[in-house]
Design an enzyme around this catalytic site. Structure first.
Site, short mmCIF file in Angstrom:
data_model
loop_
_atom_site.label_atom_id
_atom_site.label_comp_id
_atom_site.label_asym_id
_atom_site.label_seq_id
_atom_site.Cartn_x
_atom_site.Cartn_y
_atom_site.Cartn_z
N GLY A 63 48.52 -42.21 -30.93
CA GLY A 63 48.17 -41.20 -31.95
C GLY A 63 47.96 -39.84 -31.30
O GLY A 63 48.48 -38.81 -31.76
N HIS A 64 47.22 -39.83 -30.19
CA HIS A 64 47.02 -38.58 -29.45
C HIS A 64 48.36 -38.06 -28.90
O HIS A 64 48.65 -36.86 -28.96
CB HIS A 64 46.08 -38.81 -28.26
N SER B 262 40.45 -44.47 -30.61
CA SER B 262 39.86 -44.80 -29.31
C SER B 262 38.82 -45.91 -29.49
O SER B 262 38.63 -46.74 -28.61
CB SER B 262 39.19 -43.57 -28.70
P1 AMP Z 1 39.60 -37.85 -30.86
O1 AMP Z 1 39.95 -38.04 -29.41
O2 AMP Z 1 39.29 -39.11 -31.58
O3 AMP Z 1 38.61 -36.75 -31.07
O4 AMP Z 1 40.94 -37.34 -31.52
C1 AMP Z 1 41.63 -36.21 -31.04
C2 AMP Z 1 42.69 -35.85 -32.03
O5 AMP Z 1 43.59 -36.94 -32.19
C3 AMP Z 1 42.11 -35.54 -33.43
O6 AMP Z 1 42.82 -34.45 -33.98
C4 AMP Z 1 42.39 -36.82 -34.17
O7 AMP Z 1 42.51 -36.65 -35.56
C5 AMP Z 1 43.72 -37.23 -33.56
N1 AMP Z 1 43.96 -38.65 -33.79
C6 AMP Z 1 43.10 -39.67 -33.55
N2 AMP Z 1 43.64 -40.84 -33.95
C7 AMP Z 1 44.87 -40.55 -34.45
C8 AMP Z 1 45.91 -41.33 -35.05
N3 AMP Z 1 45.81 -42.65 -35.21
N4 AMP Z 1 47.03 -40.68 -35.46
C9 AMP Z 1 47.14 -39.33 -35.33
N5 AMP Z 1 46.20 -38.55 -34.77
C10 AMP Z 1 45.08 -39.14 -34.35
#
Ligand code: AMP
Length: 279
Positions: A36-37, A186
């Site tokens: 996703g990231h 995560s």
């Molecule tokens: P985080 O590390 O959880 O703060 O996420 C960092 C970025 O990755 C944020 O913009 C989240 O929305 C995005 N993100 C997390 N999970 C996904 C996913 N499954 N699909 C797309 N983007 C994601």
């Protein structure tokens, strides 16, 4: 890929690139990276000349300190994934580097930071706005890429940029899911096998509830989700709401549901997961 821990060194590098006219695409993350990231990095590379990812587990957005202490951290694996994705720059600062002093920032998000995640995680969006503002001031990107998985966060960040009058385009990106439909997160790595199986029911319920919204209405869909989550000992529903997709105003059966999104937060064991689906 260049890796920076110090703001001054990152800024010196970026300002040189900016004078050459390179556009900067920024992807802020908290690490423990998954596909996703990586899809955000790819979007950043398509949209800008230089991709800059940050990994910073922001303590001020965790209302639950045990959530912060158990948050997964996999820096070596993250660096490998980013290199493979041809990310240009990684910024990995310490907490002291980002917050040398506690700066009180006040924003007005109206109702947006008081509902859903804002209601259930008090102070969360204040912390998100604080760190995003700080990171934007440091990186000064042309575009910033955020996942729609954190639907409310995208709206908050858009509102933040408007308030700051910052010339940054916020680009929402689609949710990436595992083969069984569970939104990548995560936090999924913290689930044991049984919890992971139960978690895979979340997107299935969301899809069924969407059909119910369109046939029997929002209240029937809410009852369905309450019922389904109560069937599993490992699940505890935090909220399920159907909202206007622009301002997240909660909708009810009397209103037209043209532009709606359903949002869920549910505990599986001790792990809190969120997801959303356009209706
Ligand atoms: P985080 O590390 O959880 O703060 O996420 C960092 C970025 O990755 C944020 O913009 C989240 O929305 C995005 N993100 C997390 N999970 C996904 C996913 N499954 N699909 C797309 N983007 C994601």
């Amino acid at each position: 890929m260049l890796i920076f821990a110090k703001i001054a060194e990152l800024q010196a590098f970026l300002s040189e690139k900016k004078t050459l006219g390179l556009t900067i695409g920024f992807i802020p993350t908290m690490g423990a990276l998954h596909q996703g990231h990586i899809s955000l990095i790819e979007a950043g590379k398509r949209g800008c000349k230089l991709s800059v990812c940050s990994i910073f587990v922001n303590p001020t957005q965790f209302n639950d300190k045990s959530d912060l202490s158990r948050y997964p951290r996999t820096p070596e694996k993250d660096i490998e994934l980013l290199k493979k994705a041809n990310c240009d720059v990684l910024f990995m600062p310490t907490v002291e580097e980002i917050y040398p002093e506690i700066e009180e920032t006040r924003f007005d998000f109206g109702n947006l930071d008081k509902i859903l995640e804002g209601e259930h995680r008090p102070g969360h969006f204040k912390g998100v706005a604080q760190v995003v503002k700080r990171l934007f001031e440091i990186v000064r990107p042309d575009k910033a890429f955020f996942g729609s998985k954190d639907y409310q966060q995208v709206l908050i960040v858009k509102a933040l940029v408007k308030q700051l009058n910052a010339p940054i385009e916020i680009v929402p990106c689609p949710i990436l899911r595992d083969a069984d439909g569970l939104a990548m997160s995560s936090r999924n790595t913290l689930l044991n096998d049984e919890e992971r199986k139960v978690a895979s029911l979340i997107p299935k319920m969301m899809n069924e509830a969407k059909l119910i919204v369109n046939t029997r209405g929002i209240n029937a869909a809410k009852d369905f989700i309450k019922n389904q989550t109560s069937l599993h000992d490992l699940m505890k529903l935090d909220y399920y709401e159907v909202c206007d997709e622009h301002d997240l105003k909660q909708l009810n059966d009397k209103e037209s549901i043209n532009k709606a999104v359903s949002l869920i937060a549910v505990f599986v064991g001790k792990i809190r997961l969120i997801d959303n689906l356009k209706i």
